[in-house]
Design a protein around this motif. Structure first.
Motif, short mmCIF file in Angstrom:
data_model
loop_
_atom_site.label_atom_id
_atom_site.label_comp_id
_atom_site.label_asym_id
_atom_site.label_seq_id
_atom_site.Cartn_x
_atom_site.Cartn_y
_atom_site.Cartn_z
N PRO A 1 37.16 39.48 42.09
CA PRO A 1 37.82 40.52 41.30
C PRO A 1 37.49 40.45 39.81
N THR A 2 37.44 41.62 39.20
CA THR A 2 37.39 41.74 37.74
C THR A 2 38.58 42.59 37.33
N PHE A 3 39.49 42.03 36.55
CA PHE A 3 40.72 42.73 36.19
C PHE A 3 40.49 43.59 34.96
N ARG A 4 40.79 44.88 35.10
CA ARG A 4 40.66 45.83 34.00
C ARG A 4 41.97 45.95 33.23
N LEU A 5 43.08 46.00 33.96
CA LEU A 5 44.41 46.05 33.37
C LEU A 5 45.33 45.19 34.21
N ASN A 6 46.32 44.55 33.57
CA ASN A 6 47.19 43.66 34.33
C ASN A 6 48.47 43.40 33.54
N THR A 7 49.62 43.55 34.20
CA THR A 7 50.90 43.27 33.52
C THR A 7 51.40 41.86 33.82
N ASN A 8 50.63 41.08 34.55
CA ASN A 8 51.03 39.71 34.88
C ASN A 8 51.08 38.88 33.60
N ALA A 9 52.26 38.34 33.30
CA ALA A 9 52.46 37.61 32.05
C ALA A 9 51.91 36.18 32.09
N ALA A 10 51.38 35.77 33.23
CA ALA A 10 50.84 34.41 33.33
C ALA A 10 49.70 34.21 32.33
N ALA A 11 49.51 32.97 31.92
CA ALA A 11 48.50 32.65 30.92
C ALA A 11 47.13 33.18 31.33
N GLY A 12 46.53 33.95 30.45
CA GLY A 12 45.18 34.46 30.70
C GLY A 12 45.11 35.66 31.61
N CYS A 13 46.25 36.17 32.09
CA CYS A 13 46.23 37.28 33.05
C CYS A 13 46.54 38.63 32.43
N ALA B 1 62.38 44.84 39.80
CA ALA B 1 62.53 43.41 39.50
C ALA B 1 61.39 42.62 40.13
N GLY B 2 60.69 41.88 39.30
CA GLY B 2 59.57 41.07 39.79
C GLY B 2 58.30 41.84 40.00
N GLY B 3 58.31 43.14 39.69
CA GLY B 3 57.14 43.98 39.96
C GLY B 3 56.04 43.82 38.91
N ARG B 4 54.81 43.81 39.36
CA ARG B 4 53.65 43.73 38.47
C ARG B 4 52.63 44.78 38.90
N PHE B 5 51.82 45.21 37.93
CA PHE B 5 50.73 46.16 38.20
C PHE B 5 49.42 45.54 37.76
N ALA B 6 48.37 45.77 38.54
CA ALA B 6 47.03 45.35 38.15
C ALA B 6 46.02 46.38 38.64
N LEU B 7 45.03 46.64 37.82
CA LEU B 7 43.91 47.49 38.21
C LEU B 7 42.66 46.62 38.12
N TYR B 8 41.99 46.45 39.26
CA TYR B 8 40.84 45.56 39.29
C TYR B 8 39.75 46.13 40.18
N THR B 9 38.53 45.66 39.94
CA THR B 9 37.40 46.02 40.79
C THR B 9 36.90 44.77 41.49
N THR B 10 36.21 44.95 42.60
CA THR B 10 35.63 43.82 43.31
C THR B 10 34.14 44.06 43.54
N ALA B 11 33.41 42.98 43.59
CA ALA B 11 31.97 43.05 43.85
C ALA B 11 31.54 41.74 44.49
N GLY B 12 30.41 41.79 45.20
CA GLY B 12 29.84 40.58 45.79
C GLY B 12 30.44 40.23 47.13
N PHE B 13 29.90 39.19 47.73
CA PHE B 13 30.41 38.69 49.00
C PHE B 13 30.38 37.16 48.98
#
Length: 214
Positions: A149-161, A133-145
């Motif tokens: 993040p750059t999201f490759r896959l994401n189950t977040n139902a929020a707009a644009g996610c 319940a309430g669980g989400r999955f995301a696969l993302y990479t990070t770069a820079g300082f």
């Protein structure tokens, strides 16, 4: 004669035991070390999706019956900033198998080194999933300082996610790592499908992975 037969039997038993030790068990729980959770292979015109292990042996492991575990010590706090909003609310907790290797945690990547250039890029889809319940999955990479993040896959139902298809696909011949993030403790099942973009469009079919968080 009896001594000879007994010696042969002992040697045969030893060979069998060595053979068993050299192959990962069909059912396993992996919670630390280097793996390629999404190992894409192309052999004789067929595409497959499995888990590549590196230690104690270099081998391919079936996702069926295998559990990939994120320990509770993998918890991090979602940073502030609009770039991180698709991961969760700033200050909330997520559990992450990190992009940078930590010997105490799962270090999971993806691997298309065995896919010929003529068959790439590989389309990767997150076909379906189940979560606590309430669980989400995301696969993302990070770069820079500071890291972005750059999201490759994401189950977040929020707009644009939401992202159920890997943008641009996974390039043939590549091996990389990212951050595998889960928002709640519990068991997740993620079903993936890999498809070669060129050639005859070979596909792995639907392959289900199990993740245990905590």
């Amino acid at each position: 004669m009896r001594l000879f037969r007994r010696s042969v039997a002992v040697m045969a038993t030893a060979v069998v035991l060595l053979g068993l030790a050299a192959t990962p068990a069909a059912a396993a729980t992996i919670q630390s070390g280097h793996i390629d959770g999404l190992d894409i292979d192309y052999v004789n015109g067929a595409l497959s999706l499995d888990i590549k292990t590196y230690s104690p042996v270099d081998d391919d492991l079936s996702p069926s019956g295998t559990t990939l575990r994120l320990l509770s010590s993998s918890a991090i706090t979602v940073p502030s900033g609009a770039a991180w909003s698709c991961l969760g609310t700033a200050g909330s907790t997520v559990y992450v198998a990190p992009q940078t290797q930590n010997v105490n945690l799962l270090y999971a990547g993806w691997n298309a080194e065995d896919v010929p250039a003529a068959q790439g890029p590989v389309k990767l889809e997150l076909v379906s999933w189940t979560a606590p319940a309430g669980g989400r999955f995301a696969l993302y990479t990070t770069a820079g300082f500071p890291a972005t993040p750059t999201f490759r896959l994401n189950t977040n139902a929020a707009a644009g996610c939401s992202a159920t298809v890997w943008p641009g696909g996974i390039a043939a011949g590549t091996h990389a790592h990212g951050n595998w993030a889960f928002s709640q403790l519990g068991t997740y099942t993620l079903t993936f499908k890999a498809t070669a973009q060129n050639g005859a469009g070979a596909t792995s079919g639907n392959v289900t992975y199990t993740f245990q968080v905590g």
